[in-house]
Design a protein around this motif. Structure first.
Motif, PDB file in Angstrom:
ATOM      1  N   ASP A   1      32.010  25.399  64.935  1.00  0.00           N
ATOM      2  CA  ASP A   1      31.720  24.538  63.781  1.00  0.00           C
ATOM      3  C   ASP A   1      32.765  24.670  62.679  1.00  0.00           C
ATOM      4  OD1 ASP A   1      29.443  23.605  65.026  1.00  0.00           O
ATOM      5  OD2 ASP A   1      28.106  25.020  64.030  1.00  0.00           O
ATOM      6  N   LEU A   2      33.636  25.688  62.801  1.00  0.00           N
ATOM      7  CA  LEU A   2      34.708  25.875  61.821  1.00  0.00           C
ATOM      8  C   LEU A   2      36.049  25.390  62.368  1.00  0.00           C
ATOM      9  CD1 LEU A   2      33.767  29.404  60.399  1.00  0.00           C
ATOM     10  CD2 LEU A   2      33.148  27.147  59.523  1.00  0.00           C
ATOM     11  N   GLY A   3      36.028  24.750  63.540  1.00  0.00           N
ATOM     12  CA  GLY A   3      37.254  24.200  64.112  1.00  0.00           C
ATOM     13  C   GLY A   3      37.904  25.045  65.179  1.00  0.00           C
ATOM     14  N   VAL A   4      37.292  26.183  65.527  1.00  0.00           N
ATOM     15  CA  VAL A   4      37.808  27.022  66.618  1.00  0.00           C
ATOM     16  C   VAL A   4      37.398  26.363  67.943  1.00  0.00           C
ATOM     17  CG1 VAL A   4      37.717  29.320  67.671  1.00  0.00           C
ATOM     18  CG2 VAL A   4      37.606  29.082  65.174  1.00  0.00           C
ATOM     19  N   PRO A   5      38.294  26.250  68.924  1.00  0.00           N
ATOM     20  CA  PRO A   5      37.931  25.563  70.170  1.00  0.00           C
ATOM     21  C   PRO A   5      37.094  26.434  71.104  1.00  0.00           C
ATOM     22  CG  PRO A   5      40.208  26.280  70.288  1.00  0.00           C
ATOM     23  CD  PRO A   5      39.723  26.613  68.887  1.00  0.00           C
TER      24      PRO A   5
ATOM     25  N   GLN B   1      39.833  32.390  58.201  1.00  0.00           N
ATOM     26  CA  GLN B   1      40.450  31.586  57.142  1.00  0.00           C
ATOM     27  C   GLN B   1      39.415  30.722  56.434  1.00  0.00           C
ATOM     28  OE1 GLN B   1      43.560  28.968  58.540  1.00  0.00           O
ATOM     29  NE2 GLN B   1      43.487  27.712  56.671  1.00  0.00           N
ATOM     30  N   ARG B   2      38.580  30.030  57.201  1.00  0.00           N
ATOM     31  CA  ARG B   2      37.579  29.143  56.602  1.00  0.00           C
ATOM     32  C   ARG B   2      36.587  29.918  55.730  1.00  0.00           C
ATOM     33  NH1 ARG B   2      40.495  24.655  57.614  1.00  0.00           N
ATOM     34  NH2 ARG B   2      40.208  23.758  59.680  1.00  0.00           N
ATOM     35  N   VAL B   3      36.165  31.080  56.202  1.00  0.00           N
ATOM     36  CA  VAL B   3      35.211  31.892  55.441  1.00  0.00           C
ATOM     37  C   VAL B   3      35.857  32.385  54.148  1.00  0.00           C
ATOM     38  CG1 VAL B   3      33.906  34.053  55.449  1.00  0.00           C
ATOM     39  CG2 VAL B   3      33.839  32.557  57.450  1.00  0.00           C
ATOM     40  N   ILE B   4      37.084  32.871  54.243  1.00  0.00           N
ATOM     41  CA  ILE B   4      37.775  33.377  53.054  1.00  0.00           C
ATOM     42  C   ILE B   4      38.023  32.246  52.055  1.00  0.00           C
ATOM     43  CG2 ILE B   4      39.934  34.385  52.211  1.00  0.00           C
ATOM     44  CD1 ILE B   4      40.033  35.987  54.854  1.00  0.00           C
TER      45      ILE B   4
END
Length: 307
Positions: free
Chosen positions: A148-152, A297-300
């Motif tokens: 959901d954060l763009g990781v495949p 990265q998304r979390v930070i």
């Protein structure tokens, strides 16, 4: 610039994600020399220490704004089972206390702890949580599928956000469009073998047959274990969780092969220029234990935006 330290740094998923988010990682530590070697190769401006963090000398660690940590998850994960009284699992679980020691000494503004969601089922989790709260931190648990954060890759993980705020800080993690496994699979590379060959397990042949019926000539399937069942996965959706062992096989017509180490790193969202061991097994082990850099990265970024 926001500064950070990375505990249990491994191959550097947190550090790579932090760098992409504009954070400077000052210091990173791991107990495994091989992991420290490759983390240092990819993060040349970070100070590195190879040590058991139970014996860390926190006064020698630079002051920082953000603590990033991925304590050993093997003692919590259902993937390996949890046998009562297993000394190795007890030792793995206890690594989380190093986070408390680091927080107590440096008192950074915030921290993010990544683990499997079973971490919150640990018998000592209430005591660990109480210790963190006693140091003045609010704790906000986020259970996230990294896809959901763009990781495949479908990879459900717990991110505990620690902040010196009046209430727990729940981040706005915007759901991204899922990225398919096809984005990193290379059907023109790798060591392929015929599906129909002497010694091939019947269970494998059954998986291939079932996968063909659902997905056609090209698909991914778990090579062992129950995984996603016996029917495999469509390459137009994210791959399943990357583990520390060879798990995923690619099927292409009448041939098949295991996922390559480079594909595993790509599935974890590591940059293509990431330096790694030539040894396949070592790379797979490091990849399977890592925080997906893009998820980090998304979390930070969400944490910095909310601060």
């Amino acid at each position: 610039m926001t500064t950070a330290i990375d505990l249990f740094a491994g191959l550097g998923g947190w550090s790579t994600g932090a760098r992409a988010a504009g954070v400077r990682v000052l210091w990173a530590a791991n107990h495994w020399p091989e992991a420290v070697k490759w983390h240092a190769a990819n993060h040349t401006d970070t100070e590195h220490v190879c040590q058991d963090l139970h014996q860390a000398k926190w006064e020698q660690v630079p002051k920082h704004d953000l603590l990033l940590a991925s304590p050993c998850c093997q003692g919590h994960s259902k993937a390996r089972g949890k046998k009562a009284g297993n000394p190795q699992h007890d030792s793995s679980r206890s690594t989380a206390w190093a986070v408390v020691s680091a927080l107590e000494f440096h008192q950074p503004e915030a921290g993010v702890i990544e683990n499997v969601q079973e971490f919150m089922e640990w018998a000592l989790y209430p005591a660990w949580l109480a210790a963190v709260q006693a140091l003045g931190y609010q704790v906000a648990p986020h259970i996230v599928d990294c896809a959901d954060l763009g990781v495949p890759q479908h990879r459900v993980r717990l991110f505990l956000v620690l902040t010196r705020s009046k209430a727990p800080l729940m981040l706005e993690l915007h759901k991204r469009q899922h990225v398919p496994a096809a984005s990193f699979l290379d059907f023109d590379a790798g060591r392929w073998s015929p599906i129909e060959k002497p010694g091939r397990a019947q269970a494998t042949l059954d998986r291939v047959r079932n996968g063909r019926q659902r997905f056609g000539e090209r698909f991914i399937m778990p090579y062992y274990g129950k995984g996603s069942g016996t029917t495999g996965r469509d390459i137009n959706r994210p791959i399943g969780t990357i583990t520390t062992l060879d798990r995923w096989a690619l099927v292409d017509g009448d041939r098949m092969r295991m996922l390559s180490a480079d594909e595993a790193l790509a599935a974890q969202s590591f940059p293509a220029d990431t330096l790694r061991p030539d040894n396949h097994r070592l790379t797979m082990h490091m990849a399977g234990n890592a925080v997906p850099p893009l998820a980090g990265q998304r979390v930070i970024e969400a944490l910095l935006a909310a601060a």
